[in-house]
Design a protein around this motif. Sequence first.
Motif, PDB file in Angstrom:
ATOM      1  N   ALA A   8       0.813  -1.219   0.000  1.00 25.71           N
ATOM      2  CA  ALA A   8       0.000   0.000   0.000  1.00 25.71           C
ATOM      3  C   ALA A   8       0.848   1.271   0.000  1.00 25.71           C
ATOM      4  O   ALA A   8       0.336   2.358  -0.272  1.00 25.71           O
ATOM      5  CB  ALA A   8      -0.935   0.009   1.205  1.00 25.71           C
ATOM      6  N   HIS A   9       2.133   1.144   0.291  1.00 27.48           N
ATOM      7  CA  HIS A   9       3.017   2.312   0.323  1.00 27.48           C
ATOM      8  C   HIS A   9       3.471   2.756  -1.063  1.00 27.48           C
ATOM      9  O   HIS A   9       4.064   3.835  -1.199  1.00 27.48           O
ATOM     10  CB  HIS A   9       4.257   2.027   1.175  1.00 27.48           C
ATOM     11  CG  HIS A   9       4.027   2.227   2.629  1.00 27.48           C
ATOM     12  ND1 HIS A   9       5.021   2.647   3.473  1.00 27.48           N
ATOM     13  CD2 HIS A   9       2.933   2.068   3.398  1.00 27.48           C
ATOM     14  CE1 HIS A   9       4.545   2.729   4.705  1.00 27.48           C
ATOM     15  NE2 HIS A   9       3.273   2.376   4.679  1.00 27.48           N
ATOM     16  N   ARG A  11       2.010   3.489  -4.711  1.00 28.80           N
ATOM     17  CA  ARG A  11       0.848   3.658  -5.574  1.00 28.80           C
ATOM     18  C   ARG A  11       1.322   4.060  -6.973  1.00 28.80           C
ATOM     19  O   ARG A  11       2.433   4.565  -7.131  1.00 28.80           O
ATOM     20  CB  ARG A  11      -0.064   4.756  -5.019  1.00 28.80           C
ATOM     21  CG  ARG A  11      -0.608   4.452  -3.637  1.00 28.80           C
ATOM     22  CD  ARG A  11      -1.254   5.657  -2.960  1.00 28.80           C
ATOM     23  NE  ARG A  11      -2.025   6.501  -3.839  1.00 28.80           N
ATOM     24  CZ  ARG A  11      -3.352   6.419  -4.011  1.00 28.80           C
ATOM     25  NH1 ARG A  11      -4.036   5.523  -3.343  1.00 28.80           N
ATOM     26  NH2 ARG A  11      -3.977   7.244  -4.826  1.00 28.80           N
ATOM     27  N   LEU A  12       0.470   3.857  -7.955  1.00 27.30           N
ATOM     28  CA  LEU A  12       0.753   4.266  -9.328  1.00 27.30           C
ATOM     29  C   LEU A  12      -0.325   5.230  -9.787  1.00 27.30           C
ATOM     30  O   LEU A  12      -1.507   5.042  -9.456  1.00 27.30           O
ATOM     31  CB  LEU A  12       0.760   3.058 -10.268  1.00 27.30           C
ATOM     32  CG  LEU A  12       1.715   1.920  -9.930  1.00 27.30           C
ATOM     33  CD1 LEU A  12       1.555   0.791 -10.937  1.00 27.30           C
ATOM     34  CD2 LEU A  12       3.146   2.397  -9.883  1.00 27.30           C
ATOM     35  N   GLN A  13       0.081   6.241 -10.542  1.00 22.05           N
ATOM     36  CA  GLN A  13      -0.913   7.180 -11.057  1.00 22.05           C
ATOM     37  C   GLN A  13      -0.410   7.797 -12.352  1.00 22.05           C
ATOM     38  O   GLN A  13       0.760   8.169 -12.456  1.00 22.05           O
ATOM     39  CB  GLN A  13      -1.203   8.271 -10.041  1.00 22.05           C
ATOM     40  CG  GLN A  13      -2.360   9.159 -10.455  1.00 22.05           C
ATOM     41  CD  GLN A  13      -2.660  10.192  -9.401  1.00 22.05           C
ATOM     42  OE1 GLN A  13      -1.791  10.987  -9.057  1.00 22.05           O
ATOM     43  NE2 GLN A  13      -3.875  10.177  -8.898  1.00 22.05           N
ATOM     44  N   GLU A  22      -4.376  11.081  -1.033  1.00 18.68           N
ATOM     45  CA  GLU A  22      -3.752   9.831  -0.588  1.00 18.68           C
ATOM     46  C   GLU A  22      -2.393   9.563  -1.216  1.00 18.68           C
ATOM     47  O   GLU A  22      -1.753   8.564  -0.891  1.00 18.68           O
ATOM     48  CB  GLU A  22      -4.668   8.635  -0.925  1.00 18.68           C
ATOM     49  CG  GLU A  22      -6.031   8.688  -0.305  1.00 18.68           C
ATOM     50  CD  GLU A  22      -7.007   9.576  -1.089  1.00 18.68           C
ATOM     51  OE1 GLU A  22      -6.862   9.713  -2.322  1.00 18.68           O
ATOM     52  OE2 GLU A  22      -7.901  10.153  -0.454  1.00 18.68           O
ATOM     53  N   ASP A  23      -1.927  10.425  -2.095  1.00 20.79           N
ATOM     54  CA  ASP A  23      -0.717  10.154  -2.874  1.00 20.79           C
ATOM     55  C   ASP A  23       0.575  10.088  -2.076  1.00 20.79           C
ATOM     56  O   ASP A  23       1.515   9.418  -2.487  1.00 20.79           O
ATOM     57  CB  ASP A  23      -0.542  11.204  -3.974  1.00 20.79           C
ATOM     58  CG  ASP A  23      -1.538  11.045  -5.097  1.00 20.79           C
ATOM     59  OD1 ASP A  23      -2.204   9.999  -5.170  1.00 20.79           O
ATOM     60  OD2 ASP A  23      -1.654  11.988  -5.900  1.00 20.79           O
ATOM     61  N   ARG A  26       4.801  12.292  -4.377  1.00 20.25           N
ATOM     62  CA  ARG A  26       4.585  12.005  -5.802  1.00 20.25           C
ATOM     63  C   ARG A  26       5.920  12.115  -6.541  1.00 20.25           C
ATOM     64  O   ARG A  26       6.541  13.168  -6.546  1.00 20.25           O
ATOM     65  CB  ARG A  26       3.566  12.990  -6.378  1.00 20.25           C
ATOM     66  CG  ARG A  26       2.185  12.825  -5.766  1.00 20.25           C
ATOM     67  CD  ARG A  26       1.245  13.944  -6.154  1.00 20.25           C
ATOM     68  NE  ARG A  26       1.210  14.236  -7.571  1.00 20.25           N
ATOM     69  CZ  ARG A  26       0.428  13.605  -8.456  1.00 20.25           C
ATOM     70  NH1 ARG A  26      -0.391  12.659  -8.044  1.00 20.25           N
ATOM     71  NH2 ARG A  26       0.461  13.934  -9.736  1.00 20.25           N
ATOM     72  N   THR A  97       3.889   6.598   2.176  1.00 20.42           N
ATOM     73  CA  THR A  97       3.318   6.391   0.847  1.00 20.42           C
ATOM     74  C   THR A  97       4.065   7.181  -0.220  1.00 20.42           C
ATOM     75  O   THR A  97       4.386   8.349  -0.036  1.00 20.42           O
ATOM     76  CB  THR A  97       1.834   6.799   0.835  1.00 20.42           C
ATOM     77  OG1 THR A  97       1.147   6.038   1.820  1.00 20.42           O
ATOM     78  CG2 THR A  97       1.195   6.557  -0.522  1.00 20.42           C
ATOM     79  N   THR A  99       3.793   7.738  -4.529  1.00 20.99           N
ATOM     80  CA  THR A  99       3.037   7.494  -5.753  1.00 20.99           C
ATOM     81  C   THR A  99       3.971   7.701  -6.930  1.00 20.99           C
ATOM     82  O   THR A  99       4.546   8.777  -7.101  1.00 20.99           O
ATOM     83  CB  THR A  99       1.815   8.436  -5.854  1.00 20.99           C
ATOM     84  OG1 THR A  99       0.955   8.161  -4.748  1.00 20.99           O
ATOM     85  CG2 THR A  99       1.043   8.198  -7.142  1.00 20.99           C
ATOM     86  N   ARG A 116       7.486  -0.556  -9.521  1.00 21.87           N
ATOM     87  CA  ARG A 116       6.775  -0.885  -8.284  1.00 21.87           C
ATOM     88  C   ARG A 116       7.064  -2.324  -7.873  1.00 21.87           C
ATOM     89  O   ARG A 116       7.402  -2.608  -6.726  1.00 21.87           O
ATOM     90  CB  ARG A 116       5.272  -0.673  -8.449  1.00 21.87           C
ATOM     91  CG  ARG A 116       4.475  -0.999  -7.179  1.00 21.87           C
ATOM     92  CD  ARG A 116       2.981  -0.803  -7.401  1.00 21.87           C
ATOM     93  NE  ARG A 116       2.258  -0.888  -6.155  1.00 21.87           N
ATOM     94  CZ  ARG A 116       1.768  -2.024  -5.645  1.00 21.87           C
ATOM     95  NH1 ARG A 116       1.933  -3.163  -6.283  1.00 21.87           N
ATOM     96  NH2 ARG A 116       1.117  -2.006  -4.494  1.00 21.87           N
TER      97      ARG A 116
END
Length: 130
Positions: A8-9, A11-13, A22-23, A26, A97, A99, A116
């Motif tokens: 969960a740490h 993320r992809l965007q 929540e990012d 980044r 976290t 992203t 990731r």
Amino acid sequence: MPASIPAAHIRLQRAYDGPTPEDGARILVDRLWPRGLKKEALALAGWAKELAPSTALRQWFHHESGRWPEFQQRYRAELAARPEAVQALRAQAQAGTVTLIYSAHSAEMNNAVVLRDFLLKGATDHETTP
């Protein structure tokens, strides 16, 4: 082996989707700046150009789905050759976290997906030879 990173740490965007609360940090993981976007729109904590695929690999792949398996293998080999940069990003993800921001159209076939996986599994869990 370094401590593991909770899935969960990381993320992809896609860069064009815009930031969310929540990012966390980044990090742009492309070698080229996303077309048509201003720096402020991305709200980046950093730009990890050194962890992007090489220009030669990016141009060879050209987002052709038939080349995806080999792209992943070649890119993992490039990442394994950059242990300091990988470890810096791993440490950031262990702390909170992160992203990974990418600009490719495909959410399934892009360098951030491979990065990731590489970060979560650790370099020793990946084959880096053809």
